[in-house]
Motif scaffolding. Structure first.
Motif, PDB file in Angstrom:
ATOM      1  N   GLY A 199       0.816  -1.205   0.000  1.00 46.48           N
ATOM      2  CA  GLY A 199       0.000   0.000   0.000  1.00 46.48           C
ATOM      3  C   GLY A 199       0.849   1.254   0.000  1.00 46.48           C
ATOM      4  O   GLY A 199       0.562   2.217  -0.732  1.00 46.48           O
ATOM      5  N   LYS A 200       1.900   1.257   0.793  1.00 43.21           N
ATOM      6  CA  LYS A 200       2.790   2.414   0.860  1.00 43.21           C
ATOM      7  C   LYS A 200       3.502   2.658  -0.468  1.00 43.21           C
ATOM      8  O   LYS A 200       3.619   3.794  -0.932  1.00 43.21           O
ATOM      9  CB  LYS A 200       3.814   2.194   1.983  1.00 43.21           C
ATOM     10  N   LEU A 201       3.981   1.595  -1.103  1.00 39.94           N
ATOM     11  CA  LEU A 201       4.796   1.735  -2.302  1.00 39.94           C
ATOM     12  C   LEU A 201       3.972   1.867  -3.582  1.00 39.94           C
ATOM     13  O   LEU A 201       4.332   2.633  -4.476  1.00 39.94           O
ATOM     14  CB  LEU A 201       5.749   0.541  -2.424  1.00 39.94           C
ATOM     15  N   TYR A 202       2.890   1.095  -3.667  1.00 37.76           N
ATOM     16  CA  TYR A 202       2.155   1.018  -4.933  1.00 37.76           C
ATOM     17  C   TYR A 202       0.660   1.328  -4.798  1.00 37.76           C
ATOM     18  O   TYR A 202      -0.063   1.283  -5.792  1.00 37.76           O
ATOM     19  CB  TYR A 202       2.315  -0.373  -5.545  1.00 37.76           C
ATOM     20  N   GLY A 203       0.218   1.606  -3.596  1.00 36.28           N
ATOM     21  CA  GLY A 203      -1.215   1.749  -3.360  1.00 36.28           C
ATOM     22  C   GLY A 203      -1.871   2.845  -4.181  1.00 36.28           C
ATOM     23  O   GLY A 203      -2.954   2.652  -4.734  1.00 36.28           O
ATOM     24  N   ALA A 204      -1.223   4.003  -4.282  1.00 32.73           N
ATOM     25  CA  ALA A 204      -1.819   5.113  -5.032  1.00 32.73           C
ATOM     26  C   ALA A 204      -2.000   4.738  -6.499  1.00 32.73           C
ATOM     27  O   ALA A 204      -3.040   5.031  -7.110  1.00 32.73           O
ATOM     28  CB  ALA A 204      -0.948   6.356  -4.897  1.00 32.73           C
ATOM     29  N   ARG A 205      -1.002   4.067  -7.081  1.00 34.12           N
ATOM     30  CA  ARG A 205      -1.111   3.649  -8.484  1.00 34.12           C
ATOM     31  C   ARG A 205      -2.180   2.580  -8.663  1.00 34.12           C
ATOM     32  O   ARG A 205      -2.934   2.589  -9.641  1.00 34.12           O
ATOM     33  CB  ARG A 205       0.244   3.135  -8.982  1.00 34.12           C
ATOM     34  N   MET A 206      -2.240   1.646  -7.728  1.00 34.98           N
ATOM     35  CA  MET A 206      -3.254   0.593  -7.807  1.00 34.98           C
ATOM     36  C   MET A 206      -4.654   1.169  -7.654  1.00 34.98           C
ATOM     37  O   MET A 206      -5.608   0.696  -8.264  1.00 34.98           O
ATOM     38  CB  MET A 206      -2.977  -0.466  -6.741  1.00 34.98           C
ATOM     39  N   ARG A 210      -5.576   4.191  -8.646  1.00 36.58           N
ATOM     40  CA  ARG A 210      -5.915   4.795  -9.939  1.00 36.58           C
ATOM     41  C   ARG A 210      -6.223   3.734 -10.984  1.00 36.58           C
ATOM     42  O   ARG A 210      -7.146   3.893 -11.796  1.00 36.58           O
ATOM     43  CB  ARG A 210      -4.766   5.682 -10.410  1.00 36.58           C
ATOM     44  N   TRP A 211      -5.452   2.650 -10.971  1.00 40.24           N
ATOM     45  CA  TRP A 211      -5.668   1.573 -11.942  1.00 40.24           C
ATOM     46  C   TRP A 211      -7.051   0.959 -11.770  1.00 40.24           C
ATOM     47  O   TRP A 211      -7.787   0.776 -12.739  1.00 40.24           O
ATOM     48  CB  TRP A 211      -4.595   0.502 -11.774  1.00 40.24           C
ATOM     49  N   ALA A 212      -7.409   0.638 -10.533  1.00 40.98           N
ATOM     50  CA  ALA A 212      -8.714   0.025 -10.280  1.00 40.98           C
ATOM     51  C   ALA A 212      -9.842   0.981 -10.661  1.00 40.98           C
ATOM     52  O   ALA A 212     -10.863   0.564 -11.221  1.00 40.98           O
ATOM     53  CB  ALA A 212      -8.825  -0.365  -8.805  1.00 40.98           C
ATOM     54  N   GLY A 213      -9.659   2.264 -10.392  1.00 37.32           N
ATOM     55  CA  GLY A 213     -10.687   3.231 -10.723  1.00 37.32           C
ATOM     56  C   GLY A 213     -10.848   3.456 -12.212  1.00 37.32           C
ATOM     57  O   GLY A 213     -11.900   3.917 -12.663  1.00 37.32           O
ATOM     58  N   GLY A 214      -9.819   3.135 -13.005  1.00 35.11           N
ATOM     59  CA  GLY A 214      -9.872   3.346 -14.444  1.00 35.11           C
ATOM     60  C   GLY A 214     -10.339   2.145 -15.246  1.00 35.11           C
ATOM     61  O   GLY A 214     -10.392   2.206 -16.485  1.00 35.11           O
ATOM     62  N   GLY A 261     -16.486  -4.185 -17.983  1.00 39.04           N
ATOM     63  CA  GLY A 261     -16.183  -5.589 -18.228  1.00 39.04           C
ATOM     64  C   GLY A 261     -15.054  -6.104 -17.358  1.00 39.04           C
ATOM     65  O   GLY A 261     -15.138  -7.202 -16.792  1.00 39.04           O
ATOM     66  N   ARG A 262     -13.992  -5.320 -17.232  1.00 40.19           N
ATOM     67  CA  ARG A 262     -12.851  -5.736 -16.409  1.00 40.19           C
ATOM     68  C   ARG A 262     -13.208  -5.703 -14.923  1.00 40.19           C
ATOM     69  O   ARG A 262     -12.715  -6.536 -14.149  1.00 40.19           O
ATOM     70  CB  ARG A 262     -11.651  -4.842 -16.693  1.00 40.19           C
ATOM     71  N   ARG A 263     -14.031  -4.756 -14.533  1.00 36.93           N
ATOM     72  CA  ARG A 263     -14.462  -4.734 -13.131  1.00 36.93           C
ATOM     73  C   ARG A 263     -15.287  -5.967 -12.794  1.00 36.93           C
ATOM     74  O   ARG A 263     -15.136  -6.545 -11.717  1.00 36.93           O
ATOM     75  CB  ARG A 263     -15.270  -3.466 -12.856  1.00 36.93           C
ATOM     76  N   ILE A 264     -16.149  -6.363 -13.725  1.00 38.82           N
ATOM     77  CA  ILE A 264     -16.948  -7.571 -13.504  1.00 38.82           C
ATOM     78  C   ILE A 264     -16.044  -8.797 -13.420  1.00 38.82           C
ATOM     79  O   ILE A 264     -16.208  -9.657 -12.535  1.00 38.82           O
ATOM     80  CB  ILE A 264     -17.992  -7.741 -14.628  1.00 38.82           C
ATOM     81  N   SER A 265     -15.073  -8.898 -14.323  1.00 36.08           N
ATOM     82  CA  SER A 265     -14.149 -10.035 -14.316  1.00 36.08           C
ATOM     83  C   SER A 265     -13.365 -10.096 -13.022  1.00 36.08           C
ATOM     84  O   SER A 265     -13.163 -11.177 -12.442  1.00 36.08           O
ATOM     85  CB  SER A 265     -13.184  -9.930 -15.507  1.00 36.08           C
ATOM     86  N   ALA A 301      -7.252 -12.072  -0.714  1.00 34.92           N
ATOM     87  CA  ALA A 301      -7.455 -10.754  -0.100  1.00 34.92           C
ATOM     88  C   ALA A 301      -7.124  -9.633  -1.074  1.00 34.92           C
ATOM     89  O   ALA A 301      -7.821  -8.615  -1.143  1.00 34.92           O
ATOM     90  CB  ALA A 301      -6.603 -10.629   1.163  1.00 34.92           C
ATOM     91  N   LEU A 302      -6.056  -9.808  -1.851  1.00 32.00           N
ATOM     92  CA  LEU A 302      -5.673  -8.785  -2.821  1.00 32.00           C
ATOM     93  C   LEU A 302      -6.725  -8.641  -3.912  1.00 32.00           C
ATOM     94  O   LEU A 302      -7.080  -7.515  -4.298  1.00 32.00           O
ATOM     95  CB  LEU A 302      -4.320  -9.133  -3.436  1.00 32.00           C
ATOM     96  N   LEU A 303      -7.256  -9.753  -4.402  1.00 33.51           N
ATOM     97  CA  LEU A 303      -8.297  -9.700  -5.432  1.00 33.51           C
ATOM     98  C   LEU A 303      -9.550  -9.001  -4.909  1.00 33.51           C
ATOM     99  O   LEU A 303     -10.140  -8.160  -5.591  1.00 33.51           O
ATOM    100  CB  LEU A 303      -8.643 -11.115  -5.897  1.00 33.51           C
ATOM    101  N   MET A 304      -9.951  -9.335  -3.698  1.00 32.51           N
ATOM    102  CA  MET A 304     -11.130  -8.699  -3.113  1.00 32.51           C
ATOM    103  C   MET A 304     -10.895  -7.200  -2.901  1.00 32.51           C
ATOM    104  O   MET A 304     -11.795  -6.379  -3.113  1.00 32.51           O
ATOM    105  CB  MET A 304     -11.489  -9.367  -1.792  1.00 32.51           C
ATOM    106  N   THR A 305      -9.682  -6.836  -2.485  1.00 29.84           N
ATOM    107  CA  THR A 305      -9.364  -5.427  -2.273  1.00 29.84           C
ATOM    108  C   THR A 305      -9.444  -4.647  -3.577  1.00 29.84           C
ATOM    109  O   THR A 305     -10.032  -3.562  -3.638  1.00 29.84           O
ATOM    110  CB  THR A 305      -7.951  -5.283  -1.669  1.00 29.84           C
ATOM    111  N   LEU A 306      -8.859  -5.200  -4.647  1.00 27.51           N
ATOM    112  CA  LEU A 306      -8.894  -4.528  -5.940  1.00 27.51           C
ATOM    113  C   LEU A 306     -10.318  -4.438  -6.477  1.00 27.51           C
ATOM    114  O   LEU A 306     -10.705  -3.424  -7.080  1.00 27.51           O
ATOM    115  CB  LEU A 306      -7.993  -5.263  -6.929  1.00 27.51           C
ATOM    116  N   ALA A 307     -11.098  -5.491  -6.261  1.00 29.95           N
ATOM    117  CA  ALA A 307     -12.497  -5.462  -6.705  1.00 29.95           C
ATOM    118  C   ALA A 307     -13.265  -4.368  -5.972  1.00 29.95           C
ATOM    119  O   ALA A 307     -14.072  -3.643  -6.572  1.00 29.95           O
ATOM    120  CB  ALA A 307     -13.146  -6.827  -6.475  1.00 29.95           C
ATOM    121  N   LEU A 308     -13.025  -4.240  -4.676  1.00 31.65           N
ATOM    122  CA  LEU A 308     -13.684  -3.184  -3.910  1.00 31.65           C
ATOM    123  C   LEU A 308     -13.311  -1.807  -4.452  1.00 31.65           C
ATOM    124  O   LEU A 308     -14.177  -0.953  -4.671  1.00 31.65           O
ATOM    125  CB  LEU A 308     -13.292  -3.290  -2.431  1.00 31.65           C
TER     126      LEU A 308
END
Length: 349
Positions: free
Chosen positions: A163-170, A172-176, A180-184, A233-240
Motif C-alpha cells: 500500500g505504501k509503495l504502490y497503493g496510489a497507483r493501484m 488509480r488503476w482500479a478506478g480506471g 467488463g474488467r471490473r466484472i471479471s 485478499a488482494l483480489l477482493m481489495t482490488l475489486a472493492l
C-alpha cells in the motif's frame, strides 16, 4: 491544491462497516450456520488486509514518534475501559497485558507498521522483499505468538508495504477499469472466496494470529495456505476499489471518520453480546443476519459523527504530545551547541 481521494474514503467506509458487521455476527456464533458463514467468509477473507493496504497508502514518516504514540495511547485507553465495560455486562475480559484484546491488536500493529515507514521509504525494494517473505513464513517463527501482536504484524505487513509503495497507483488503476474488467475482477475475487467457503476452510486462518504449529500444519503447507489467502485478499481489495466509486458521499464521510468507529464499536458490540448470544437458535439465521446488518448501519453511522471522531483524535494527539514534550525540551535551540564553523558537503569551512 490536492483534492481528497473519495475512492479511498469510500473504500474505508465500506470496510469499517464490514468490521462492525463481522464483529456483531461473531457474537452469534455464525460459523455453525451455513447461511451466516457466507458473509463471514466474504468479510474476513479481506477486510483487515484491505484496511491495512489503505493505511499504507496514507502512511507518512513525518512526526513519526507522535503518529506511533497516537496508536499506543488509544490502545492503552481501550484496554482498561473495555475491561470495566465487559464487567458491567457480566462478561469475562480474558486478556493479558502483553496480548492485545480482540480488535485492539490493530492499534498495536499500526504502531509497529508505522515504525517501518522510514525504512520502507529508504529501501523500498529490499523491504518489499522482506515483507513478502515474513508475510508467508512469519507464522512459522517458533518464538513468537499472540504476544504484542507479533504474528499478525508479520503476516499482514506485506499489505501495508505494498500500500505504501504502490497503493496510489493501484487505486488509480482500479478506478480506471471499464465495466467488463471490473466484472471479471469481482468474479475472480468472489470465486476464490467461494471455494474457501465450499471447502469449509478453517476460519482461524483469516485472523492471522496463530503460528502454523497451533493450526497443526507444517511450514510448506502453511506457506501455501497463506499465499492463497493473500491472493484472495488482494483480489477482493482490488475489486472493492474498482466498484466503490469516486465521489463525495455519506459513505466517504464515514471512511474519513473510520478511526472513531473502529475504536468505539467494540463497546457497542460487547454491550449487545448478551442479546446476540444464542440468537440463531431463537430467531433463525436470516433474522439474525438482518438484525446485525441494521445494527451495523446504525452503529457505524452514529460512531462516525464528526465531533466524536475529532474529539478522539484530539485526545490521542494531545496525550501523545504531552508524552513527547519532555524530549522536545532536551533539543538544543537553533544555533546553540552547534559547531561555530559551518559545513558544506560534510567538510568544515
Amino acid at each position: 491544491m490536492p483534492t481528497r481521494n473519495h475512492r479511498l474514503d469510500r473504500a474505508k467506509g465500506v470496510l469499517i462497516f464490514t468490521v462492525v458487521l463481522g464483529h456483531l455476527l461473531a457474537r452469534a456464533s455464525p460459523w455453525e450456520s451455513d447461511l451466516l458463514r457466507a458473509p463471514m467468509y466474504l468479510i474476513y477473507s479481506f477486510h483487515m488486509p484491505a484496511f491495512i493496504f489503505l493505511a499504507g497508502i496514507t502512511a507518512k514518516s513525518g512526526r513519526l514518534a507522535q503518529r506511533i504514540l497516537v496508536f499506543l495511547v488509544l490502545l492503552a485507553t481501550v484496554l482498561p475501559l473495555m475491561w470495566v465495560w465487559m464487567r458491567l455486562f457480566g462478561l469475562s475480559p480474558d486478556y493479558t497485558f502483553l496480548t492485545p484484546f480482540w480488535y485492539s491488536w490493530f492499534l498495536l500493529s499500526m504502531a509497529w507498521w508505522t515504525l517501518t515507514v522510514p525504512v520502507i521509504e529508504r529501501f523500498p525494494r529490499a523491504v518489499l522483499a522482506i515483507s513478502l517473505v515474513t508475510g508467508l513464513v512469519g507464522a512459522a517463527v517458533p518464538t513468537v505468538d499472540s504476544e504484542l501482536s507479533v504474528v499478525r504484524t508479520l503476516v499482514f505487513w506485506p499489505f501495508f508495504v505494498v500500500g505504501k509503495l504502490y497503493g496510489a497507483r493501484m487505486l488509480r488503476w482500479a478506478g480506471g477499469l471499464d465495466v467488463g474488467r471490473r466484472i471479471s475482477l469481482a468474479v475472480a475475487a468472489v470465486t476464490v472466496t467461494g471455494i474457501l467457503y465450499l471447502d469449509e476452510f478453517d476460519n482461524d486462518w483469516f485472523y492471522g494470529k496463530e503460528r502454523f504449529a497451533h493450526v497443526d500444519v507444517g511450514v510448506p503447507e502453511g506457506v501455501g495456505i497463506r499465499l492463497v489467502l493473500d491472493v484472495a485478499a488482494l483480489l477482493m481489495t482490488l475489486a472493492l476499489l474498482a466498484w466503490v466509486g469516486d465521489r463525495n458521499s455519506p459513505l466517504a464521510t464515514i471512511g474519513r471518520h473510520s478511526l472513531s468507529v473502529y475504536v468505539l464499536h467494540g463497546f457497542v458490540v460487547r454491550a449487545l453480546q448478551p442479546v446476540l448470544d444464542g440468537s440463531i437458535a431463537a430467531y433463525g439465521s436470516l433474522t439474525v443476519l438482518g438484525i446485525c446488518v441494521v445494527l451495523s448501519v446504525v452503529s457505524t453511522w452514529l460512531l462516525a459523527w464528526e465531533p466524536l471522531d475529532r474529539a478522539l483524535r484530539r485526545y490521542a494527539s494531545t496525550v501523545a504530545d504531552l508524552l513527547l514534550s519532555p524530549f522536545r525540551s532536551l533539543r538544543p535551540a537553533a544555533g546553540v551547541g552547534a559547531d561555530s564553523t559551518r559545513t558544506r558537503g560534510g567538510a568544515p569551512t
